[in-house]
Design an enzyme around this catalytic site. Structure first.
Site, short mmCIF file in Angstrom:
data_model
loop_
_atom_site.label_atom_id
_atom_site.label_comp_id
_atom_site.label_asym_id
_atom_site.label_seq_id
_atom_site.Cartn_x
_atom_site.Cartn_y
_atom_site.Cartn_z
N HIS A 1 0.78 -0.82 0.14
CA HIS A 1 0.28 -0.42 -0.22
C HIS A 1 0.52 1.56 0.30
O HIS A 1 0.90 2.68 0.94
CB HIS A 1 -0.91 0.15 0.71
CG HIS A 1 -2.04 -0.85 1.16
ND1 HIS A 1 -3.05 -1.76 -0.16
CD2 HIS A 1 -2.74 -2.00 1.91
CE1 HIS A 1 -3.82 -2.02 0.08
NE2 HIS A 1 -3.82 -2.42 1.20
N HIS B 1 -9.15 2.70 1.12
CA HIS B 1 -9.26 1.98 1.93
C HIS B 1 -10.61 1.28 2.77
O HIS B 1 -10.10 0.87 3.98
CB HIS B 1 -8.09 1.35 2.38
CG HIS B 1 -7.41 -0.13 2.89
ND1 HIS B 1 -8.43 -1.09 3.91
CD2 HIS B 1 -6.41 -0.53 2.04
CE1 HIS B 1 -7.50 -1.96 3.96
NE2 HIS B 1 -6.67 -1.65 2.51
N GLU C 1 -12.04 -2.19 -2.50
CA GLU C 1 -10.74 -1.43 -2.87
C GLU C 1 -10.40 -1.24 -4.93
O GLU C 1 -9.76 -2.22 -5.37
CB GLU C 1 -9.41 -2.22 -2.83
CG GLU C 1 -9.82 -1.71 -1.13
CD GLU C 1 -8.27 -3.22 -0.74
OE1 GLU C 1 -6.87 -2.79 -0.71
OE2 GLU C 1 -9.01 -3.77 0.46
C1 FUC Z 1 -5.42 -5.29 2.72
C2 FUC Z 1 -5.37 -6.05 2.43
C3 FUC Z 1 -3.53 -6.67 3.36
C4 FUC Z 1 -4.02 -6.06 4.03
C5 FUC Z 1 -4.46 -4.53 4.52
C6 FUC Z 1 -4.87 -4.51 5.15
O1 FUC Z 1 -6.15 -4.50 1.09
O2 FUC Z 1 -4.71 -6.61 0.29
O3 FUC Z 1 -3.78 -7.88 3.37
O4 FUC Z 1 -3.73 -7.08 5.63
O5 FUC Z 1 -5.27 -4.44 3.09
#
Ligand code: FUC
Length: 347
Positions: free
Chosen positions: A104, A178, A312
């Protein structure tokens, strides 16, 4: 339509929480820090407004937001194995922030940036433009990238996120948000009985480290087949190795069969809330908070596994290593543009 802003005390000096409010009372609140969405209130079938996303009770906890609650993610959403990739024949090494991998956007991702925010409101929508210039080398990525994200709430209870970016060098980029959705309202229940319908016949296979293997799998005859709708709990009860690698649930990139139609519909039968997602992105990681534990103090309660579902929408970082995956390559001076709409309805 209405907007407002509120300085947040006791964290950074420059944190502000902004509110977008429509004529029905639906509200989206977010921070300039990380563009973090802290609250979305949406009506149930009795027009009762409750919060439908996970957020911390104490805003200081966002400084250590390992689960990326509500945050804007970039420059590359998802995992890059060993933090390494080749770009135009040159080797790029990014910092690692999850074991041997880069996750990320890494330790200096866009989720930790204080964005510039400009509010606007019109007769039919209330919104904000979040801007940030990510300098060449920021987070380890090449190119200076000018970013603009628009959060917009309409009177039809639609929340739209539009992303724009331009880089002065060839680079890689795929942005997302997210947020952890929970349609039960005020986190009354976990998301295991949420039903998901998704326009996807293929998904990306992962290894035990959640890194794409390079294989694209068919959903047919698996618990990854959401084309006719299924409950999230199916992936939790599943003995499919893919669900087990994901800590008993989903944490996978689904490739959409169509673009720009409502590719995802999530319903919660008790409240009657329904959330649809429409995007121009080629796919979406659905993450069912399999890694969330019980240690965090959230607005309404303590956290727990399976308390939210992340939707996402993005392109696939697997394209850095393998052919046949939706690309995240962004040539110099080309406009990156994407749009995702979350619509809140009831059944
Ligand atoms: C997501 C995942 C992960 C993760 C996270 C906080 O998008 O793909 O595995 O642990 O975010």
């Amino acid at each position: 339509m209405q907007t407002s802003s509120n300085p947040i005390k006791g964290v950074g000096t420059d944190w502000t929480e902004y509110s977008l409010i429509n004529d029905h009372g639906m509200t989206v609140k977010f921070l300039n820090y990380g563009g973090i969405i802290t609250t979305i209130t949406a009506p149930d079938r009795d027009n009762h407004f409750e919060n439908v996303v996970i957020g911390f009770d104490n805003y200081q906890d966002y400084l250590n937001n390992e689960n990326y609650f509500g945050a804007l993610i970039g420059r590359v959403a998802g995992r890059i194995q060993q933090g390494h990739f080749m770009l135009n024949g040159q080797s790029c090494q990014l910092p690692k922030n999850e074991g041997e991998n880069h996750l990320h956007g890494g330790p200096a991702g866009l989720d930790k940036v204080v964005w510039q925010v400009e509010l606007f409101d019109t007769a039919t929508s209330a919104g904000a433009i979040l801007s940030h210039t990510s300098n060449d080398g920021e987070g380890g990525y090449p190119g200076t990238v000018k970013l603009k994200v628009c959060y917009r709430l309409t009177n039809d209870n639609q929340f739209m996120i539009d992303y724009e970016a331009v880089s002065d060098q060839d680079t890689v980029l795929t942005l997302t948000n997210h947020s952890y959705f929970n349609l039960s309202g005020d986190l009354k229940d976990n998301i295991l009985n949420h039903e998901v319908k998704m326009d996807s016949s293929q998904f990306v296979e992962l290894d035990h480290d959640l890194i794409p293997t390079g294989k694209i799998l068919s959903v047919t005859n698996t618990v990854f087949d959401f084309r006719n709708g299924r409950k999230i709990v199916d992936g939790v009860d599943s003995t499919d190795q893919q669900n087990i690698y994901a800590k008993n649930g989903y944490d996978h990139f689904f490739i959409f069969d169509h673009q720009n139609e409502e590719q995802v519909v999530v319903t919660e039968p008790i409240s009657g809330r329904m959330l649809t997602v429409k995007t121009d992105q080629p796919g979406m990681v659905m993450y069912t908070s399999n890694g969330l534990d019980h240690t965090l103090a959230l607005k309404e309660r303590q956290s727990e596994k399976y308390l939210g579902v992340c939707l996402e929408t993005q392109s696939s970082p697997a394209s850095l290593e393998h052919t046949g995956f939706p690309s995240i390559y962004l040539p110099a001076d080309e406009l990156y543009r994407q749009s995702t709409t979350f619509s809140f309805k009831t059944i």
